[in-house]
Design a protein around this motif. Structure first.
Motif, PDB file in Angstrom:
ATOM      1  N   ASP B 454     -50.185  64.045  57.550  1.00  0.00           N
ATOM      2  CA  ASP B 454     -51.357  64.855  57.885  1.00  0.00           C
ATOM      3  C   ASP B 454     -52.438  63.959  58.480  1.00  0.00           C
ATOM      4  O   ASP B 454     -53.052  63.167  57.744  1.00  0.00           O
ATOM      5  CB  ASP B 454     -51.863  65.570  56.626  1.00  0.00           C
ATOM      6  CG  ASP B 454     -52.847  66.679  56.974  1.00  0.00           C
ATOM      7  OD1 ASP B 454     -53.133  66.875  58.175  1.00  0.00           O
ATOM      8  OD2 ASP B 454     -53.334  67.343  56.046  1.00  0.00           O
ATOM      9  N   GLU B 455     -52.681  64.072  59.763  1.00  0.00           N
ATOM     10  CA  GLU B 455     -53.733  63.310  60.451  1.00  0.00           C
ATOM     11  C   GLU B 455     -53.681  61.812  60.134  1.00  0.00           C
ATOM     12  O   GLU B 455     -54.670  61.243  59.662  1.00  0.00           O
ATOM     13  CB  GLU B 455     -55.120  63.832  60.058  1.00  0.00           C
ATOM     14  CG  GLU B 455     -55.437  65.203  60.564  1.00  0.00           C
ATOM     15  CD  GLU B 455     -55.677  65.228  62.059  1.00  0.00           C
ATOM     16  OE1 GLU B 455     -55.759  64.153  62.665  1.00  0.00           O
ATOM     17  OE2 GLU B 455     -55.747  66.325  62.624  1.00  0.00           O
ATOM     18  N   PRO B 456     -52.568  61.165  60.391  1.00  0.00           N
ATOM     19  CA  PRO B 456     -52.475  59.760  59.974  1.00  0.00           C
ATOM     20  C   PRO B 456     -53.223  58.791  60.888  1.00  0.00           C
ATOM     21  O   PRO B 456     -53.275  57.606  60.582  1.00  0.00           O
ATOM     22  CB  PRO B 456     -50.963  59.492  60.020  1.00  0.00           C
ATOM     23  CG  PRO B 456     -50.455  60.423  61.061  1.00  0.00           C
ATOM     24  CD  PRO B 456     -51.334  61.632  61.037  1.00  0.00           C
ATOM     25  N   THR B 457     -53.790  59.247  62.001  1.00  0.00           N
ATOM     26  CA  THR B 457     -54.415  58.290  62.930  1.00  0.00           C
ATOM     27  C   THR B 457     -55.910  58.100  62.676  1.00  0.00           C
ATOM     28  O   THR B 457     -56.552  57.328  63.382  1.00  0.00           O
ATOM     29  CB  THR B 457     -54.248  58.744  64.396  1.00  0.00           C
ATOM     30  OG1 THR B 457     -54.862  60.024  64.540  1.00  0.00           O
ATOM     31  CG2 THR B 457     -52.810  58.829  64.788  1.00  0.00           C
ATOM     32  N   ARG B 458     -56.458  58.771  61.666  1.00  0.00           N
ATOM     33  CA  ARG B 458     -57.889  58.619  61.367  1.00  0.00           C
ATOM     34  C   ARG B 458     -58.240  57.162  61.129  1.00  0.00           C
ATOM     35  O   ARG B 458     -57.685  56.508  60.256  1.00  0.00           O
ATOM     36  CB  ARG B 458     -58.246  59.383  60.098  1.00  0.00           C
ATOM     37  CG  ARG B 458     -58.512  60.813  60.329  1.00  0.00           C
ATOM     38  CD  ARG B 458     -59.045  61.423  59.059  1.00  0.00           C
ATOM     39  NE  ARG B 458     -59.395  62.808  59.287  1.00  0.00           N
ATOM     40  CZ  ARG B 458     -60.093  63.537  58.450  1.00  0.00           C
ATOM     41  NH1 ARG B 458     -60.520  63.026  57.325  1.00  0.00           N
ATOM     42  NH2 ARG B 458     -60.368  64.775  58.722  1.00  0.00           N
ATOM     43  N   GLY B 459     -59.173  56.669  61.898  1.00  0.00           N
ATOM     44  CA  GLY B 459     -59.669  55.310  61.683  1.00  0.00           C
ATOM     45  C   GLY B 459     -58.729  54.216  62.152  1.00  0.00           C
ATOM     46  O   GLY B 459     -58.982  53.038  61.932  1.00  0.00           O
ATOM     47  N   LEU B 460     -57.617  54.585  62.797  1.00  0.00           N
ATOM     48  CA  LEU B 460     -56.672  53.555  63.249  1.00  0.00           C
ATOM     49  C   LEU B 460     -57.029  53.086  64.653  1.00  0.00           C
ATOM     50  O   LEU B 460     -57.355  53.886  65.519  1.00  0.00           O
ATOM     51  CB  LEU B 460     -55.242  54.107  63.268  1.00  0.00           C
ATOM     52  CG  LEU B 460     -54.610  54.511  61.940  1.00  0.00           C
ATOM     53  CD1 LEU B 460     -53.125  54.753  62.138  1.00  0.00           C
ATOM     54  CD2 LEU B 460     -54.820  53.449  60.872  1.00  0.00           C
ATOM     55  N   ASP B 461     -56.927  51.772  64.867  1.00  0.00           N
ATOM     56  CA  ASP B 461     -57.139  51.264  66.223  1.00  0.00           C
ATOM     57  C   ASP B 461     -55.811  51.351  66.996  1.00  0.00           C
ATOM     58  O   ASP B 461     -54.794  51.798  66.469  1.00  0.00           O
ATOM     59  CB  ASP B 461     -57.697  49.838  66.185  1.00  0.00           C
ATOM     60  CG  ASP B 461     -56.787  48.889  65.432  1.00  0.00           C
ATOM     61  OD1 ASP B 461     -55.600  49.210  65.281  1.00  0.00           O
ATOM     62  OD2 ASP B 461     -57.267  47.836  64.994  1.00  0.00           O
ATOM     63  N   TYR B 462     -55.853  50.902  68.262  1.00  0.00           N
ATOM     64  CA  TYR B 462     -54.671  51.038  69.118  1.00  0.00           C
ATOM     65  C   TYR B 462     -53.451  50.362  68.506  1.00  0.00           C
ATOM     66  O   TYR B 462     -52.353  50.898  68.514  1.00  0.00           O
ATOM     67  CB  TYR B 462     -54.962  50.434  70.502  1.00  0.00           C
ATOM     68  CG  TYR B 462     -55.548  51.421  71.463  1.00  0.00           C
ATOM     69  CD1 TYR B 462     -54.735  52.087  72.375  1.00  0.00           C
ATOM     70  CD2 TYR B 462     -56.891  51.718  71.453  1.00  0.00           C
ATOM     71  CE1 TYR B 462     -55.263  53.012  73.258  1.00  0.00           C
ATOM     72  CE2 TYR B 462     -57.437  52.626  72.327  1.00  0.00           C
ATOM     73  CZ  TYR B 462     -56.630  53.281  73.236  1.00  0.00           C
ATOM     74  OH  TYR B 462     -57.158  54.193  74.093  1.00  0.00           O
ATOM     75  N   GLU B 463     -53.670  49.159  67.972  1.00  0.00           N
ATOM     76  CA  GLU B 463     -52.536  48.403  67.449  1.00  0.00           C
ATOM     77  C   GLU B 463     -51.928  49.117  66.247  1.00  0.00           C
ATOM     78  O   GLU B 463     -50.708  49.273  66.152  1.00  0.00           O
ATOM     79  CB  GLU B 463     -53.024  47.004  67.059  1.00  0.00           C
ATOM     80  CG  GLU B 463     -51.909  46.027  66.837  1.00  0.00           C
ATOM     81  CD  GLU B 463     -52.433  44.714  66.250  1.00  0.00           C
ATOM     82  OE1 GLU B 463     -53.505  44.274  66.692  1.00  0.00           O
ATOM     83  OE2 GLU B 463     -51.780  44.187  65.344  1.00  0.00           O
ATOM     84  N   ALA B 464     -52.808  49.559  65.334  1.00  0.00           N
ATOM     85  CA  ALA B 464     -52.325  50.249  64.140  1.00  0.00           C
ATOM     86  C   ALA B 464     -51.637  51.553  64.524  1.00  0.00           C
ATOM     87  O   ALA B 464     -50.643  51.955  63.909  1.00  0.00           O
ATOM     88  CB  ALA B 464     -53.486  50.523  63.192  1.00  0.00           C
ATOM     89  N   LYS B 465     -52.139  52.182  65.578  1.00  0.00           N
ATOM     90  CA  LYS B 465     -51.541  53.444  66.014  1.00  0.00           C
ATOM     91  C   LYS B 465     -50.167  53.198  66.637  1.00  0.00           C
ATOM     92  O   LYS B 465     -49.226  53.963  66.407  1.00  0.00           O
ATOM     93  CB  LYS B 465     -52.470  54.115  67.027  1.00  0.00           C
ATOM     94  CG  LYS B 465     -52.565  55.585  66.819  1.00  0.00           C
ATOM     95  CD  LYS B 465     -53.825  56.181  67.347  1.00  0.00           C
ATOM     96  CE  LYS B 465     -54.084  55.931  68.800  1.00  0.00           C
ATOM     97  NZ  LYS B 465     -55.319  56.527  69.261  1.00  0.00           N
ATOM     98  N   ALA B 466     -50.057  52.109  67.388  1.00  0.00           N
ATOM     99  CA  ALA B 466     -48.763  51.770  67.984  1.00  0.00           C
ATOM    100  C   ALA B 466     -47.750  51.473  66.880  1.00  0.00           C
ATOM    101  O   ALA B 466     -46.582  51.865  66.965  1.00  0.00           O
ATOM    102  CB  ALA B 466     -48.920  50.559  68.906  1.00  0.00           C
ATOM    103  N   ARG B 467     -48.209  50.809  65.837  1.00  0.00           N
ATOM    104  CA  ARG B 467     -47.328  50.489  64.710  1.00  0.00           C
ATOM    105  C   ARG B 467     -46.892  51.778  63.999  1.00  0.00           C
ATOM    106  O   ARG B 467     -45.747  51.927  63.607  1.00  0.00           O
ATOM    107  CB  ARG B 467     -48.096  49.594  63.734  1.00  0.00           C
ATOM    108  CG  ARG B 467     -47.220  48.848  62.782  1.00  0.00           C
ATOM    109  CD  ARG B 467     -48.123  48.102  61.833  1.00  0.00           C
ATOM    110  NE  ARG B 467     -48.303  46.731  62.197  1.00  0.00           N
ATOM    111  CZ  ARG B 467     -47.490  45.756  61.796  1.00  0.00           C
ATOM    112  NH1 ARG B 467     -46.435  46.045  61.072  1.00  0.00           N
ATOM    113  NH2 ARG B 467     -47.729  44.511  62.113  1.00  0.00           N
ATOM    114  N   LEU B 468     -47.850  52.701  63.874  1.00  0.00           N
ATOM    115  CA  LEU B 468     -47.532  53.986  63.254  1.00  0.00           C
ATOM    116  C   LEU B 468     -46.491  54.731  64.086  1.00  0.00           C
ATOM    117  O   LEU B 468     -45.538  55.301  63.545  1.00  0.00           O
ATOM    118  CB  LEU B 468     -48.806  54.826  63.129  1.00  0.00           C
ATOM    119  CG  LEU B 468     -48.623  56.230  62.570  1.00  0.00           C
ATOM    120  CD1 LEU B 468     -48.279  56.189  61.084  1.00  0.00           C
ATOM    121  CD2 LEU B 468     -49.883  57.074  62.766  1.00  0.00           C
TER     122      LEU B 468
END
Lengths: 376, 548
Positions: B454-468
């Motif tokens: 559920d909305e896992p990209t909150r507060g994530l930067d590009y790198e963290a989002k790419a990892r996700l």
């Protein structure tokens, strides 16, 4: 409706259970407050409603609970319907119909007070309540208002944490199982408190500027206030103690009076140095006058005509004066549909009243009225 | 308007400085976007502009910072609020009052402003933010975008000349985010306000900005300049710039409008080479026909009410093993409630949920979650243990699984999630992205067959989002049925096998990602907008076709 009109209404509704134990009058008052509570709740704007325990439900609990507690602990009265062995501490002895009725009346009094204050909670938001506190307490009042709104958000967070633990297979069995819920809620609560404090600071809340300027301007006057406050409180304390002594009762009243006046003067004086203005000042309308007058009229017959009631020592039917009962019906007015929005804020809306220009409430000032303080 | 000279700042007890020798200037009327990885010091920099840093936080501040002629460090935040309005990430966390007008007037009341002046200021900001129609509403009844606009209005009531916003759209759906950013841009153009805005999703904001400040974190120098200059020199870039870099477009486009001239001439040619089948696929609103042998979790005609209101109406959804389904929709469309109903946190009023053919509609949450991992919006709610690995042990214990019998050893799972070196760390000390992965490990240690995010990209930067995104693909490869709820259209385009759109509690469209996303104005990616009708959603899609 204006908060002051509500205060009068609450005072009248709450005075009944404090002034009489006659169950007939109590039942009428309880019914009237329940009707008004229901009507107020029905007129709230759409959106999440505050946590609310129905007065009727509370009454259904309080009356039997009061009766049970009293019948088991008070063994007075003539109509004994059961006798518990005397060896049982506290509850051992005769159980009487009178004590049962007395306890039920206690429950009814509690339920009526609960119902009256439920109306207050629903109809007048905390923000409007604090507006009528002395100005000296403004910062504390705002913090208290926020604390009041913090409770529902903490409950929401508790629910979130409970769900989050449930999806990890967590099952609540005993008291110890609450610990894992407590930690995230506590930490989350602190984080939210910090965020809010930061946001309030960023918007100039509790600016030290006015305090600094006031203390520079007032200088020694603060010392005077402190001395007067100390003296006033000592007078109140001394007056209170002397009231207990037979020979001191003559001076106790003047002492209490002087101490109270001194304390009130300090509160007023400190308040006059607190600078803030109020955006919203509720408008007193015709309905408010009607509610105020009817609230006062509702309780006068009770105070003048009604006799108190006690089921002891032998149960007897309570007296009923029709004039007293009819007067209570005046308290129904705020519950009538069409009296307009109730209270102000999310739980109501005196503030929704528009000024003649059509788009803003009447504005009010507290503090140095009309004076603009541009500090920077 | 802002002069920052060799500013450094260290939080109390911190080993490393949060800001190190930062210098830049901002002119009056600039729209500045502050970008950089999480933890690089963006929020610290923003908070120093109104004096919250160091007055509220404590710590050691050095260097010279002047904003609108005042030094925030000397003046303090309570007085700087007249010069700098500050808007935080979560509007709800900053509300003090309960109604729109009262919230806006709060700062004015504290400033002891005269009633008539207060009234005109409130009117002014209500007009600026187009909130006049909402003036009497309670804040709890507003949408996410409306709440954020009220927060901006409240910050503007004291007529500051600088407006600072810390990731104001991170919790908003694309349409609400657009509304908020448009309002901010209007303040910049019409009211001449200087805007400083931190944001991870560059594609959302660069079209409004005339300056970008890149905060790399650590001792690396801050880069400030025009959007084109900064984007050209850093790895972070919106999709059109990435495509421009790959195709050697010059000057490098940073917005959709700047990129359009590069493809305008060749668009018919490009479209000619795309099969028409891709472009005209119908959008089925029903889930019929989607079921296959891999079907694992099935929701049938669900009606769900939450706090007394019907939130989900007649929703049928099928999740299959080895497939990533992305669920999108505006704030309040019923997405989170649907997820909760799938794991039993909210029981449906009507309908059935089946897991691998078994009816789990009334099964206990704990039993469902052994096979259906659900990551809620706030992963912090999950974490309370002393160490990362202990979080996983607790989940196993809750499910009555001995450590030796764990389907996947906790250390192995943490390694897969890139947390091998964090096994003994205190979970709440980790970064946002790391905390999320710990929470993910805590719910996946039972080796479930379904993963709900559920909305896992909150507060994530590009790198963290790419990892996700990589983790989601790994889950798909491991034959999990994945359901991802997100507002992030670029992430959705990168991982989705199927997209489901919800509106007002119902499924309004579903199908392959291109058909659904490109067909919706609110949810189309930058690449889909750049090449309408081409069937491409991501930079990779476009490069595959344009640079075979």
């Amino acid at each position: 409706m204006h908060p002051l009109a509500w205060f009068l209404w609450i005072a009248a509704a709450a005075l009944v259970p404090l002034a009489t134990r006659n169950p007939l009058y109590l039942v009428i008052d309880f019914a009237v407050t329940c009707v008004v509570a229901d009507a107020v709740r029905g007129q709230l704007p759409q959106g999440p409603l505050p946590a609310f325990v129905s007065p009727v439900r509370f009454g259904l609990f309080a009356v039997p609970a009061g009766a049970l507690f009293n019948v088991l602990t008070s063994h007075v009265g003539e109509a004994v319907f059961l006798r518990l062995p005397d060896a049982i501490p506290l509850i051992g002895g005769p159980l009487t119909v009178e004590s049962l009725v007395y306890g039920a009346i206690n429950g009814l009094i509690l339920a009526t007070l609960f119902s009256a204050f439920a109306v207050l909670t629903l109809a007048v938001p905390v923000r409007d309540l604090i507006a009528y506190l002395p100005r000296a307490f403004y910062p504390i009042a705002v913090v208290s208002a926020i604390a009041a709104t913090f409770v529902p958000s903490s409950l929401r967070q508790f629910q979130q944490v409970r769900e989050a633990q449930a999806i990890r297979g967590y099952r609540m069995r005993g008291l110890r199982d609450w610990l894992p819920l407590f930690m995230p809620v506590l930490i989350g609560g602190l984080e939210r408190a910090l965020q809010l404090a930061e946001a309030m600071t960023a918007r100039g809340f509790a600016s030290d500027e006015s305090g600094e300027q006031a203390s520079k301007r007032n200088g020694g006057r603060t010392v005077v206030s402190q001395l007067v406050l100390t003296g006033g409180l000592l007078c109140v304390l001394a007056g209170g103690v002397m009231r207990l002594l037979p020979q001191g009762s003559a001076v106790s009243l003047p002492l209490l009076l002087a101490g109270s006046l001194a304390t009130a003067w300090v509160v007023w004086r400190v308040g006059s140095q607190v600078r803030y203005t109020r955006y919203r000042r509720p408008v007193w309308a015709g309905i408010d006058s009607a509610v105020a007058v009817l609230s006062v009229l509702a309780v006068i017959p009770l105070l003048v005509l009604a006799h108190d009631y006690s089921p002891y020592p032998r149960l007897s039917p309570p007296a009923f004066d029709l004039r007293v009962g009819i007067a209570f019906l005046g308290l129904l007015v705020p519950g009538l549909r069409g009296t307009g929005p109730l209270g102000s804020g999310p739980l109501g809306s005196g503030g929704d009243r528009r000024c003649p220009s059509g788009h803003s409430p009447e504005l009010g000032t507290i503090g140095h009225s009309g004076e603009q303080h541009d500090h920077v | 308007m802002i002069t920052c000279e060799r500013v450094s700042f260290r939080y109390p007890d911190a080993a490393q400085p949060a800001l190190s020798d930062v210098s830049f200037t901002v002119s009056e009327g600039d729209f500045v976007v502050v970008v950089g990885p999480s933890g690089a010091g963006k929020s610290t920099l923003l908070r120093s502009l109104n004096g919250l840093v160091p007055h509220f936080t404590g710590g050691t501040f050095s260097g010279r910072l002047v904003v609108d002629g005042f030094e925030p460090v000397a003046v303090g935040p309570q007085r700087m609020c007249r010069h700098v309005g500050f808007v935080f990430q979560d509007p709800e966390a900053q509300f003090v009052m309960d109604r729109v007008e009262d919230e806006i007037a709060f700062a004015l009341e504290n400033a002891a402003m005269a009633p008539q002046e207060m009234r005109s200021r409130v009117e002014e900001v209500l007009g600026l933010l187009e909130l006049a129609s909402l003036r009497g509403r309670t804040l709890a009844t507003l949408s996410g975008g409306e709440k954020q606009r009220v927060a901006i209005a409240a910050a503007l009531a004291l007529r500051p000349r600088v407006l600072v916003l810390d990731e104001p759209t991170s919790q908003l759906d694309p349409q609400s985010a657009e509304d908020v950013l448009t309002a901010v841009a209007r303040l910049n153009v019409e009211a001449g306000l200087t805007i400083v805005l931190a944001e991870h999703r560059l594609e959302r904001v660069l079209s409004f900005a005339n300056r970008v400040i890149f905060v790399p974190g650590g001792a690396a120098p801050v880069i400030a300049g025009s959007p084109r200059e900064v984007v050209a020199s850093i790895a972070l870039a919106p999709p059109v710039s990435k495509l421009g870099k790959a195709l050697g477009w010059s000057p490098l486009p940073v917005t959709l409008e700047e990129a359009q001239p590069f493809v305008a001439g060749s668009l018919p040619e490009i479209l000619g080479g795309v099969s028409s089948g891709t472009l005209t696929a119908p959008i089925p609103a029903s889930d019929a026909g989607h079921a296959s042998s891999a079907t694992y979790l099935v929701a049938e005609s669900l009606d769900v009410a939450y706090t007394g209101q019907r939130v989900v109406s007649d929703v049928s959804l099928t999740l299959s093993r080895g497939e990533v389904t992305v669920l999108m929709g505006r704030n309040g469309a019923g997405k989170s409630t649907l997820l909760k109903s799938l794991v039993g946190l909210v029981r449906p009023e009507r309908g059935r949920v089946r897991l691998d053919g078994r009816d789990i509609t009334a099964a206990p949450v704990a039993e469902i979650c052994r096979d259906v991992a659900y990551l809620p919006q706030d992963p912090n709610a999950l974490l309370f243990a002393e160490t990362v690995v202990e979080e996983l042990h607790i989940t196993l214990r809750n499910h009555g699984i001995a450590l030796s019998a764990a389907p996947v050893p906790p250390e192995v799972l943490l390694g897969r999630l890139g947390l091998a070196d964090k096994v003994a760390a205190y979970p709440r000390d980790l970064s946002v992205g790391e905390r999320q992965r710990v929470a993910l490990a805590a719910i996946m240690v039972t080796e479930p067959g379904v993963l709900l995010l559920d909305e896992p990209t909150r507060g994530l930067d590009y790198e963290a989002k790419a990892r996700l995104a990589d983790l989601i693909r790994q889950a798909r490869d491991a034959r999990l049925a994945v359901l991802l709820v997100t507002h992030d259209v670029e992430l959705a385009a990168a991982v989705a096998d199927r997209v489901v759109l919800m509106g007002d509690g119902r499924i309004v469209a579903q199908g392959d990602p291109y058909t659904v996303l490109a067909g919706s104005t609110g949810f189309a990616t930058q690449i889909a907008r750049l090449f309408p009708g081409a069937g491409w959603l991501t930079v990779e899609d476009a490069l595959k076709a344009l640079k075979p």
